[in-house]
Design an enzyme around this catalytic site. Structure first.
Site, PDB file in Angstrom:
ATOM      1  N   HIS A  63       0.870  -1.173   0.000  1.00 10.23           N
ATOM      2  CA  HIS A  63       0.000   0.000   0.000  1.00 10.23           C
ATOM      3  C   HIS A  63       0.907   1.222   0.000  1.00 10.23           C
ATOM      4  O   HIS A  63       1.826   1.299   0.808  1.00 10.23           O
ATOM      5  CB  HIS A  63      -0.910  -0.013   1.222  1.00 10.23           C
ATOM      6  CG  HIS A  63      -2.063   0.932   1.104  1.00 10.23           C
ATOM      7  ND1 HIS A  63      -1.910   2.294   1.167  1.00 10.23           N
ATOM      8  CD2 HIS A  63      -3.380   0.715   0.883  1.00 10.23           C
ATOM      9  CE1 HIS A  63      -3.095   2.863   1.002  1.00 10.23           C
ATOM     10  NE2 HIS A  63      -3.995   1.931   0.829  1.00 10.23           N
ATOM     11  N   ARG A 116      -5.957  10.661  -0.321  1.00 11.90           N
ATOM     12  CA  ARG A 116      -5.606  11.206  -1.632  1.00 11.90           C
ATOM     13  C   ARG A 116      -6.858  11.510  -2.439  1.00 11.90           C
ATOM     14  O   ARG A 116      -6.927  12.485  -3.162  1.00 11.90           O
ATOM     15  CB  ARG A 116      -4.704  10.224  -2.377  1.00 11.90           C
ATOM     16  CG  ARG A 116      -3.260  10.260  -1.884  1.00 11.90           C
ATOM     17  CD  ARG A 116      -2.437   9.134  -2.466  1.00 11.90           C
ATOM     18  NE  ARG A 116      -2.759   7.857  -1.835  1.00 11.90           N
ATOM     19  CZ  ARG A 116      -2.770   6.679  -2.442  1.00 11.90           C
ATOM     20  NH1 ARG A 116      -2.453   6.606  -3.719  1.00 11.90           N
ATOM     21  NH2 ARG A 116      -3.074   5.582  -1.786  1.00 11.90           N
TER      22      ARG A 116
END
Lengths: 260, 558
Positions: free
Chosen positions: B327, B347
């Site tokens: 990740h 994000r």
């Protein structure tokens, strides 16, 4: 020793083991009464490992969601009892701690299909709920800051929905039940109410039921069969050309409805 | 507590560029996405899967010659915890059941429920507590094509495209076909899905989805699934016996090569015992706690590849074990949070990734593998990463942008768990960025299975992260919770049918396959000191180990 960083590629990653900054202060912490000097920045969990313990119990996700590591402590010279998760709490000077990885609390066995989302269901499976003395000790013990007594009071009133919503963040660590003078198994009561709420109070998803019917009638079997036979070029083309639902998709419909 | 004075000084460089970056985002100007060639280059040079260092060919077993991460190879090329000659089936306590399920996470619990519903007696044996699994840590959601504008067809395209078209097609078909069935099953079990007032499922997009099909239960979807499944398993004490702290250390096979139970180990009393069964389901999860290539992990304490080792010794091939999901944004500071998952949502809400100088260096919505490689490049090759006081590397994830772009209060509302987890250490992510670095997240590969969750060993089924092929070389968000429930159910149903149709019943249990494996290890010159399955990782410090003058370690366990 796979839990240690691999030296060959240490340049790109530095593992999971705690690395102490230079000059880290060592502070006295009492693990079940026995004194250890431990680095002040560590969580209780990593500090206990640092002392030399290897966990079998009282360690799970190491991220505050599994409920394996409930811990109680007092600080020397202070009468107050504190509660928290070992993986989420930083050690303090003069902390005297013990872990409660398990506490007995009986779960009622039931058939969800035979119940209704009512106070009777709660009272018949967990009659001790009615013995709540309103001391709020359960709430003070909760490491997730859940208003435990509030949902127990809701359960006493037969308010399944409120019990379900208020208890939603419960990780079932059991600290509430360990502390309760009325001997309630709070987190089992909450689990029952959440399932009653999800099954009977929240309206059923009609579109989902229709889709299940379609799938069981075999509507998509041919489409999927077709996809599994395609080569990569065909799939790539379909993938690139597939229509993407916009973020704000109120009223949006795809142009190609052949495969819906 | 909080950032050090040196780090606070560095954060000023991030603040200096923030206003301009926020403006650019408002204008819809993003850092340019990589071309396919650029992606290939950064992956080839910096993604751990593509690096030769830290990987080697396995010398024994069905996948002999295949190249995997060293930490994993060391688990495969290892001797059993107990030599078969020391196992006396006549003397060890033995119980019998129809279906033995090994693993107490989402896949194992689903399998146990389905096997019981189909009329079988079940033993669910699990190494730690029932529910100790990566399942509880899955936050984001579970995919299923139930909306009118969606169908399993589009879900299939998304899954296989996301997996770079490498996935096993029949497994993708099973996954996407069963997804709505699983949603409906969970709904009927009383799972608290996020719903509209009329009962319609609230759905969102996830990375790589063409339709909104991410279902959720707050930001603890996996935890809610696990709570419900565990509760339901425990509502069936007559059919399902749960054995906690009982780790399987070896599968048993009869003279015909059929799986017929397991040798188990009580982690607390250190006593061995046997469960004989007509069929066995392996659902032991992944390998994050091997810390492949030295990476920190988001995984549960028990994610030590046990089931892979057991299945491999029993003769099951591995599929896609060359592929690991990192990740891109694991926490790199404070030390207490290292490895902790910082969801993609940060994000998605507009936070940039920036280097030590406050400069953007990558588009924020590249695929997970590309994004991870770009962060590693920025830190390692370009030396534009931030070094923490203890020497870890990271880049900034500029969360304060979220408050500017989406309005004050957004961080607390949309990222409540992350907000609290940093606030605890004196870092206010509304005002200060987070330091992040890729973290070991998911095992893309595993034991090879069919769409019916069968392995190549008769009577042995497998489901969940212990298997490979469903996700190919890259898994999309929201498909792991789906994987465990879909294939867990299939494994339970098919194991039950197999158990019931086994006319003569399984023969006497034996460990001949383990003897043969030991012979291979010896022929391959594998050192005697290596032991698996690992069962529990070892975080004892080297200093303490030096002082444990009489401690005896068998692998990582003492």
């Amino acid at each position: 020793m796979s839990a240690q960083p691999n030296e060959k590629v240490q340049v790109i990653a530095s593992g999971d083991r705690t690395i102490l900054p230079e000059g880290t202060r060592m502070i006295p912490v009492y693990i079940m009464g026995k004194k250890y000097l431990l680095p002040e920045t560590l969580t209780i969990q990593k500090a206990i490992e640092y002392a030399g313990y290897q966990f079998i119990r009282a360690c799970g996700c190491r991220g505050g969601i599994c409920g394996a590591c409930p811990t109680v402590w007092r600080v020397k010279g202070d009468y107050q009892l504190h509660f928290g998760l070992a993986c989420q709490t930083v050690i303090e000077e003069e902390m005297v701690l013990a872990q409660l990885p398990f506490f007995p609390a009986n779960k009622a066995v039931y058939d969800l299909e035979q119940l209704q989302a009512t106070g009777e269901a709660i009272a018949s499976l967990y009659p001790e709920v009615m013995k709540c003395v309103g001391c709020n000790t359960c709430t003070r013990a909760c490491p997730m800051d859940i208003d435990v007594m509030e949902y127990i009071n809701a359960a006493m009133r037969g308010d399944v929905a409120r019990t379900a919503r208020v208890s939603f963040d419960c990780i079932q660590c059991g600290l509430c039940s360990a502390r309760c003078p009325a001997q309630i198994a709070h987190y089992h009561v909450a689990q029952l109410c959440r399932r009653l709420y999800g099954r009977y109070v929240l309206p059923r998803a009609e579109h989902l039921a229709s889709r299940v019917d379609e799938i069981q009638a075999g509507k998509y079997d041919g489409f999927l069969e077709e996809l599994t036979r395609m080569d990569e070029d065909q799939l790539r083309k379909l993938y690139v050309e597939r229509e993407v639902e916009p973020l704000d998709s109120e009223g949006w419909e795809p142009g190609d409805k052949r495969y819906l | 507590m909080g950032y050090t004075p040196e780090m606070k000084e560095l954060i000023k460089r991030v603040e200096a560029t923030r206003a301009e970056r926020v403006e650019r985002t408002r204008r819809g100007e993003y850092f340019p996405a990589m071309t396919l060639d650029e992606r290939a280059e950064v992956l080839g040079r910096f993604h751990p899967d593509y690096k030769e260092a830290g990987r080697r060919a396995v010398k024994v077993g069905p996948n002999k010659g295949d190249v995997y991460p060293e930490e994993f190879v060391e688990q495969l090329e290892a001797y059993p915890r107990i030599h078969p000659d020391r196992v006396d089936f006549g003397a060890l306590p033995t119980s019998e059941t129809d279906v033995l399920v090994i693993g107490g996470g989402g896949a194992g619990s689903s399998a146990a429920l389905r096997a019981a519903e189909n009329g079988c007696r079940v033993v669910l044996a699990t190494k730690l507590r029932h529910g100790d699994a990566n399942t509880v840590m899955a936050e984001g959601g579970i995919q299923g094509a139930d909306q009118e504008v969606d169908s399993p067809y589009f879900h299939y395209l998304d899954v296989i495209g996301g997996g770079h078209f490498t996935n096993r097609p029949e497994l993708v078909a099973a996954l996407t076909h069963d997804a709505p069935l699983v949603m409906s099953w969970l709904e009927s079990l009383g799972m608290m899905f996020d719903k509209e007032p009329d009962g319609r499922m609230r759905v969102r997009h996830g990375g790589g989805t063409s339709r909104k099909r991410m279902h959720s239960a707050g930001d603890m979807t996996g935890s809610e699934i696990m709570r419900v499944l565990r509760d339901e398993v425990r509502n069936r004490p007559d059919a399902i016996e749960v054995m906690e702290f009982s780790a399987a250390v070896e599968l048993l096979k009869d003279a015909q090569g059929r799986a017929c139970g397991a040798l188990l180990y009580n982690l607390e009393t250190e006593a061995y015992f046997v469960v004989r069964a007509r069929a066995v389901v392996l659902a032991t999860g992944g390998f994050g706690r091997l810390h492949v290539q030295g990476f920190a992990t988001t995984n549960h304490y028990g994610a030590t590849a046990d089931g892979l080792v057991l299945g491999y010794r029993a003769g099951v091939s591995l599929d896609f074990m060359h592929s690991t999901q990192y990740h891109p944004t694991g926490a790199a500071f404070p030390e207490q949070n290292v490895g902790l998952l910082i969801t993609e949502k940060v994000r998605g809400l507009g936070a940039n990734l920036v280097n030590i100088d406050g400069e953007q260096f990558v588009f924020e919505r590249e695929p997970r593998d590309v994004e991870s490689a770009a962060i590693i490049r920025e830190c390692v090759e370009r030396a534009r990463g931030v070094t923490t006081p203890v020497g870890r590397l990271g880049v900034w994830l500029d969360s304060p942008m979220i408050e500017e772009l989406e309005g004050p209060g957004t961080v607390e509302r949309e990222l409540p768990a992350k907000f609290v987890q940093f606030m605890r250490y004196g870092i206010d992510i509304r005002k200060e960025p987070m330091l992040v670095y890729p973290t070991l997240h998911y095992q893309n590969g595993g034991l090879k299975i069919t769409a019916d969750a069968e392995t190549s060993v008769p009577g042995l089924f497998a489901a969940g992260e212990v298997t490979g092929g469903v996700h190919g070389e890259n898994r999309l968000m929201g498909n792991s919770l789906l994987d465990i429930t879909v294939f867990g159910r299939r494994a339970g149903t098919n194991a039950a049918a197999y158990a019931q149709n086994l006319e003569d019943g399984p023969g006497e249990p034996a460990l001949d396959h383990v003897r043969a494996f030991i012979a291979d290890l010896e022929a391959g010159g594998v050192g005697r000191d290596r032991i698996s399955p690992m069962l529990i990782p070892d975080y004892t410090t080297p200093e303490v180990r030096q002082r444990q003058l009489t401690a005896h370690y068998l692998g990582t366990l003492r």
